[in-house]
Design a protein around this motif. Structure first.
Motif, PDB file in Angstrom:
ATOM      1  N   VAL A   1       0.846  -1.185   0.000  1.00  0.00           N
ATOM      2  CA  VAL A   1       0.000   0.000   0.000  1.00  0.00           C
ATOM      3  C   VAL A   1       0.884   1.237   0.000  1.00  0.00           C
ATOM      4  CG1 VAL A   1      -1.763   1.283   1.250  1.00  0.00           C
ATOM      5  CG2 VAL A   1      -1.851  -1.191   1.187  1.00  0.00           C
ATOM      6  N   ALA A   2       0.682   2.090  -0.994  1.00  0.00           N
ATOM      7  CA  ALA A   2       1.461   3.322  -1.092  1.00  0.00           C
ATOM      8  C   ALA A   2       0.809   4.375  -0.224  1.00  0.00           C
ATOM      9  CB  ALA A   2       1.544   3.782  -2.539  1.00  0.00           C
ATOM     10  N   GLY A   3       1.250   4.507   0.978  1.00  0.00           N
ATOM     11  CA  GLY A   3       0.678   5.475   1.902  1.00  0.00           C
ATOM     12  C   GLY A   3       1.449   5.432   3.200  1.00  0.00           C
ATOM     13  N   ASP A   4       1.143   6.349   4.081  1.00  0.00           N
ATOM     14  CA  ASP A   4       1.802   6.395   5.381  1.00  0.00           C
ATOM     15  C   ASP A   4       1.464   5.125   6.158  1.00  0.00           C
ATOM     16  OD1 ASP A   4       3.082   8.534   7.479  1.00  0.00           O
ATOM     17  OD2 ASP A   4       1.677   7.164   8.450  1.00  0.00           O
ATOM     18  N   ARG A   5       2.478   4.408   6.612  1.00  0.00           N
ATOM     19  CA  ARG A   5       2.264   3.130   7.291  1.00  0.00           C
ATOM     20  C   ARG A   5       1.403   3.305   8.531  1.00  0.00           C
ATOM     21  NH1 ARG A   5       4.348  -0.268  11.187  1.00  0.00           N
ATOM     22  NH2 ARG A   5       4.421  -2.485  10.593  1.00  0.00           N
ATOM     23  N   GLU A   6       1.636   4.376   9.278  1.00  0.00           N
ATOM     24  CA  GLU A   6       0.855   4.614  10.486  1.00  0.00           C
ATOM     25  C   GLU A   6      -0.620   4.813  10.149  1.00  0.00           C
ATOM     26  OE1 GLU A   6       2.127   4.439  13.453  1.00  0.00           O
ATOM     27  OE2 GLU A   6       4.174   4.155  12.768  1.00  0.00           O
ATOM     28  N   ASP A   7      -0.880   5.561   9.053  1.00  0.00           N
ATOM     29  CA  ASP A   7      -2.280   5.793   8.671  1.00  0.00           C
ATOM     30  C   ASP A   7      -2.959   4.492   8.267  1.00  0.00           C
ATOM     31  OD1 ASP A   7      -2.008   8.480   9.130  1.00  0.00           O
ATOM     32  OD2 ASP A   7      -1.570   8.993   7.051  1.00  0.00           O
ATOM     33  N   VAL A   8      -2.257   3.691   7.451  1.00  0.00           N
ATOM     34  CA  VAL A   8      -2.865   2.440   6.980  1.00  0.00           C
ATOM     35  C   VAL A   8      -3.077   1.480   8.147  1.00  0.00           C
ATOM     36  CG1 VAL A   8      -2.595   0.462   5.441  1.00  0.00           C
ATOM     37  CG2 VAL A   8      -1.873   2.729   4.691  1.00  0.00           C
ATOM     38  N   LEU A   9      -2.093   1.388   9.045  1.00  0.00           N
ATOM     39  CA  LEU A   9      -2.250   0.514  10.202  1.00  0.00           C
ATOM     40  C   LEU A   9      -3.376   0.997  11.114  1.00  0.00           C
ATOM     41  CD1 LEU A   9       1.402  -0.390  11.265  1.00  0.00           C
ATOM     42  CD2 LEU A   9      -0.340  -1.907  10.321  1.00  0.00           C
ATOM     43  N   GLU A  10      -3.492   2.300  11.276  1.00  0.00           N
ATOM     44  CA  GLU A  10      -4.567   2.822  12.116  1.00  0.00           C
ATOM     45  C   GLU A  10      -5.922   2.516  11.485  1.00  0.00           C
ATOM     46  OE1 GLU A  10      -5.870   6.900  14.470  1.00  0.00           O
ATOM     47  OE2 GLU A  10      -4.348   6.990  12.890  1.00  0.00           O
ATOM     48  N   LEU A  11      -6.010   2.709  10.168  1.00  0.00           N
ATOM     49  CA  LEU A  11      -7.258   2.430   9.455  1.00  0.00           C
ATOM     50  C   LEU A  11      -7.644   0.951   9.615  1.00  0.00           C
ATOM     51  CD1 LEU A  11      -8.083   3.604   5.873  1.00  0.00           C
ATOM     52  CD2 LEU A  11      -8.309   1.207   6.443  1.00  0.00           C
ATOM     53  N   LEU A  12      -6.711   0.054   9.274  1.00  0.00           N
ATOM     54  CA  LEU A  12      -6.998  -1.372   9.381  1.00  0.00           C
ATOM     55  C   LEU A  12      -7.242  -1.785  10.829  1.00  0.00           C
ATOM     56  CD1 LEU A  12      -4.349  -2.828   6.893  1.00  0.00           C
ATOM     57  CD2 LEU A  12      -6.806  -2.573   6.518  1.00  0.00           C
ATOM     58  N   GLY A  13      -6.464  -1.202  11.732  1.00  0.00           N
ATOM     59  CA  GLY A  13      -6.618  -1.559  13.138  1.00  0.00           C
ATOM     60  C   GLY A  13      -7.987  -1.221  13.673  1.00  0.00           C
ATOM     61  N   ILE A  14      -8.514  -0.041  13.283  1.00  0.00           N
ATOM     62  CA  ILE A  14      -9.837   0.360  13.768  1.00  0.00           C
ATOM     63  C   ILE A  14     -10.912  -0.572  13.228  1.00  0.00           C
ATOM     64  CG2 ILE A  14     -11.582   2.171  13.607  1.00  0.00           C
ATOM     65  CD1 ILE A  14      -9.292   4.215  13.701  1.00  0.00           C
ATOM     66  N   VAL A  15     -10.863  -0.839  11.911  1.00  0.00           N
ATOM     67  CA  VAL A  15     -11.902  -1.681  11.311  1.00  0.00           C
ATOM     68  C   VAL A  15     -11.817  -3.110  11.845  1.00  0.00           C
ATOM     69  CG1 VAL A  15     -12.888  -2.528   9.152  1.00  0.00           C
ATOM     70  CG2 VAL A  15     -11.924  -0.236   9.245  1.00  0.00           C
ATOM     71  N   LEU A  16     -10.585  -3.667  11.918  1.00  0.00           N
ATOM     72  CA  LEU A  16     -10.435  -5.025  12.453  1.00  0.00           C
ATOM     73  C   LEU A  16     -10.818  -5.085  13.926  1.00  0.00           C
ATOM     74  CD1 LEU A  16      -7.117  -6.189  10.750  1.00  0.00           C
ATOM     75  CD2 LEU A  16      -9.381  -7.220  10.475  1.00  0.00           C
ATOM     76  N   ASP A  17     -10.494  -4.062  14.702  1.00  0.00           N
ATOM     77  CA  ASP A  17     -10.850  -4.041  16.118  1.00  0.00           C
ATOM     78  C   ASP A  17     -12.365  -4.059  16.281  1.00  0.00           C
ATOM     79  OD1 ASP A  17     -10.289  -3.749  18.969  1.00  0.00           O
ATOM     80  OD2 ASP A  17     -11.074  -1.716  18.725  1.00  0.00           O
ATOM     81  N   ASN A  18     -13.070  -3.275  15.448  1.00  0.00           N
ATOM     82  CA  ASN A  18     -14.536  -3.301  15.490  1.00  0.00           C
ATOM     83  C   ASN A  18     -15.066  -4.681  15.139  1.00  0.00           C
ATOM     84  OD1 ASN A  18     -14.936  -0.672  16.302  1.00  0.00           O
ATOM     85  ND2 ASN A  18     -15.177   0.136  14.231  1.00  0.00           N
ATOM     86  N   ALA A  19     -14.444  -5.304  14.105  1.00  0.00           N
ATOM     87  CA  ALA A  19     -14.907  -6.632  13.692  1.00  0.00           C
ATOM     88  C   ALA A  19     -14.698  -7.643  14.817  1.00  0.00           C
ATOM     89  CB  ALA A  19     -14.166  -7.061  12.430  1.00  0.00           C
ATOM     90  N   PHE A  20     -13.525  -7.631  15.455  1.00  0.00           N
ATOM     91  CA  PHE A  20     -13.261  -8.561  16.559  1.00  0.00           C
ATOM     92  C   PHE A  20     -14.198  -8.288  17.734  1.00  0.00           C
ATOM     93  CE2 PHE A  20      -9.588  -9.847  14.288  1.00  0.00           C
ATOM     94  CZ  PHE A  20      -9.077 -10.986  14.900  1.00  0.00           C
ATOM     95  N   LYS A  21     -14.459  -7.013  17.972  1.00  0.00           N
ATOM     96  CA  LYS A  21     -15.281  -6.656  19.126  1.00  0.00           C
ATOM     97  C   LYS A  21     -16.712  -7.149  18.972  1.00  0.00           C
ATOM     98  CE  LYS A  21     -16.132  -2.282  19.662  1.00  0.00           C
ATOM     99  NZ  LYS A  21     -15.884  -0.858  19.971  1.00  0.00           N
ATOM    100  N   TRP A  22     -17.261  -7.050  17.740  1.00  0.00           N
ATOM    101  CA  TRP A  22     -18.670  -7.398  17.530  1.00  0.00           C
ATOM    102  C   TRP A  22     -18.861  -8.812  17.001  1.00  0.00           C
ATOM    103  CZ3 TRP A  22     -22.173  -4.462  19.693  1.00  0.00           C
ATOM    104  CH2 TRP A  22     -21.886  -3.110  19.918  1.00  0.00           C
TER     105      TRP A  22
END
Length: 464
Positions: free
Chosen positions: A334-355
């Motif tokens: 992914v061509a983008g800031d690693r922190e941004d991409v990890l934060e994006l994926l982390g939030i969505v995956l965290d929501n998925a794991f939570k629910w």
């Protein structure tokens, strides 16, 4: 975006106009010089014939014999005429019955003009006043300029064609030179785009013109300062969350104090606010663990990043025993800031794991964009609620932990990279499905990716 024309276009136009002007002036000067040279040559020859006539005035019967034979051929284009003071006119046989219009001249006076010839052709006429005894004789010679001017016209056309071809060749050469001169700047532009999308850490000065090197170095210094500030801000946020844990724990113990035990309503409000602050702190700590410690601004090998996030979330939600269906090709970066991409994926995956009840799926596909789809088998949401999920601070279920900022942050990151966020209330697994589309810039297989999981496989993951 409108603005000033590009530098290369401006230089190209300026140099093209300059070349055209120089060639035009050179062409005008050359044509004028050719006209002057040819006319001077003709005039010199005519003056020679005129002087020959003047030398032969003492023997009028031999005038024609004194000149070349062309003067004796009718309408040959070479003519002479001698006018004596007594009215006698001697003409060359080439004039036939036509007479040149010569002016009255004093002895030693010269005259030069153009007039129509016997057949209407343009004639160049030279005349001189010559004293013969007590009288003045006018001696004139003329030559047809038609053939000479026709030849000059052909030469001018040839010169014009040659000038156009020369201009075209020079413009092509100029374009090649400008391309060579601007090639380092174009590479710098490409590198800047790659830098924006996180594919490079800094700009290189290799091959950059010396005049531009200070600008590149200044940009690198600025990027270094911004990267340092961003890293420091993220660390400070994580440190703040950690530092709040102890005071929050101390505040929680106050519920046992006699003053609070006597006021159940105050205890309830106190506990609600503490729980809210605790959720926010936990969310920031979880984001800090997900983001890791890599340098901001770098691109990310997606498969490796997804694996790291799944490992982290598996430990966080170990009690739920979530099974993960993973379909992530290893060659996608992914061509983008690693922190941004990890934060994006982390939030969505965290929501998925939570629910999620027991299953979470992540699928990555490529085309014009990189499409990341994450879904779970949780309760999902209604279609009306799906449009509210990206509102900042809005929580659809107040009983569940969270700050209401997660998908709003995801939406901001996606918008920053000119991507797209799609939310499906009920996905394939029955729960919420979130699809993030980010621009695809490059696909490279890196050495660090070789240790990632194999492409397009599905493997169950369960927390340990």
């Amino acid at each position: 975006m409108t603005g000033a024309p590009r530098l290369r276009a401006r230089l190209s136009w300026f140099l093209a106009l300059s070349l055209a002007a120089v060639l035009a002036l050179a062409g005008m000067a050359l044509t004028f010089a050719l006209a002057q040279v040819t006319e001077t040559f003709v005039v010199t020859r005519m003056e020679h014939d005129r002087d020959t006539l003047i030398a032969s005035l003492s023997a009028p019967d031999t005038l024609e014999q004194a000149l070349p034979r062309v003067y004796r051929q009718p309408y040959s284009g070479h003519y002479f005429q001698v006018e004596r003071n007594d009215g006698e006119v001697i003409r060359s046989r080439s004039l036939w019955d036509t007479r040149l219009a010569l002016p009255s001249l004093e002895a030693g006076e010269q005259w030069r003009s153009e007039q129509a010839g016997p057949q209407g052709q343009p004639l160049l006429v030279l005349a001189s006043g010559v004293r013969a005894g007590d009288a003045v004789t006018i001696v004139g010679v003329a030559e047809d300029m038609t053939e000479l001017r026709t030849t000059l016209a052909r030469v001018y056309i040839a010169l014009a064609v040659l000038g156009i071809l020369t201009l075209g060749a020079l413009l092509w050469l100029q374009r090649r030179i400008l391309q060579g001169l601007f090639a380092p700047l174009m590479r710098l532009q490409v590198d800047t785009e790659r830098l924006i999308h996180g594919e490079l850490e800094k700009l290189s000065t290799q091959g950059v013109p010396e005049e531009v090197v200070p600008l590149v170095e200044a940009i690198d210094r600025l990027l270094g300062v911004l990267s340092h500030r961003l890293s420091r801000s993220r660390r400070a946020l994580g440190d703040l969350a950690h530092s709040l844990k102890t005071p929050l724990t101390a505040l929680g113990t106050l519920e046992g104090e006699p003053e609070l035990r006597d006021s159940p309503s105050l205890v309830g409000r106190h506990r609600a606010q503490l729980e809210r602050i605790q959720r926010l702190v936990d969310a920031q700590l979880r984001r800090a663990r997900l983001a890791g410690g890599s340098a901001p601004g770098r691109g990310m090998a997606l498969a490796r990043g997804v694996d790291d996030l799944l490992d982290t979330l598996g430990r966080i939600y170990r009690d739920k025993q979530i099974v993960v269906e993973r379909d992530v090709p290893t060659d996608i970066r992914v061509a983008g800031d690693r922190e941004d991409v990890l934060e994006l994926l982390g939030i969505v995956l965290d929501n998925a794991f939570k629910w999620a009840t027991s299953r979470v799926a992540i699928t990555v596909g490529t085309g014009e964009t990189v499409r990341i789809r994450i879904e779970d088998d949780g309760p999902g949401v209604s279609p009306a609620q799906a449009g509210l999920l990206t509102r900042r601070g809005l929580r659809l279920d107040e009983s569940a932990p969270g700050s209401g900022l997660g998908l709003a942050i995801v939406s901001d990151i996606v918008e920053q990279y000119e991507g797209r966020l799609d939310i499906v209330p009920k996905g394939r697994l029955g729960g919420l499905a979130v699809t993030v589309s980010l621009p695809a810039h490059s696909r490279t297989i890196l050495d660090e990716d070789q240790s990632s999981s194999s492409s397009s496989r599905r493997s169950p993951r369960s927390s340990k």
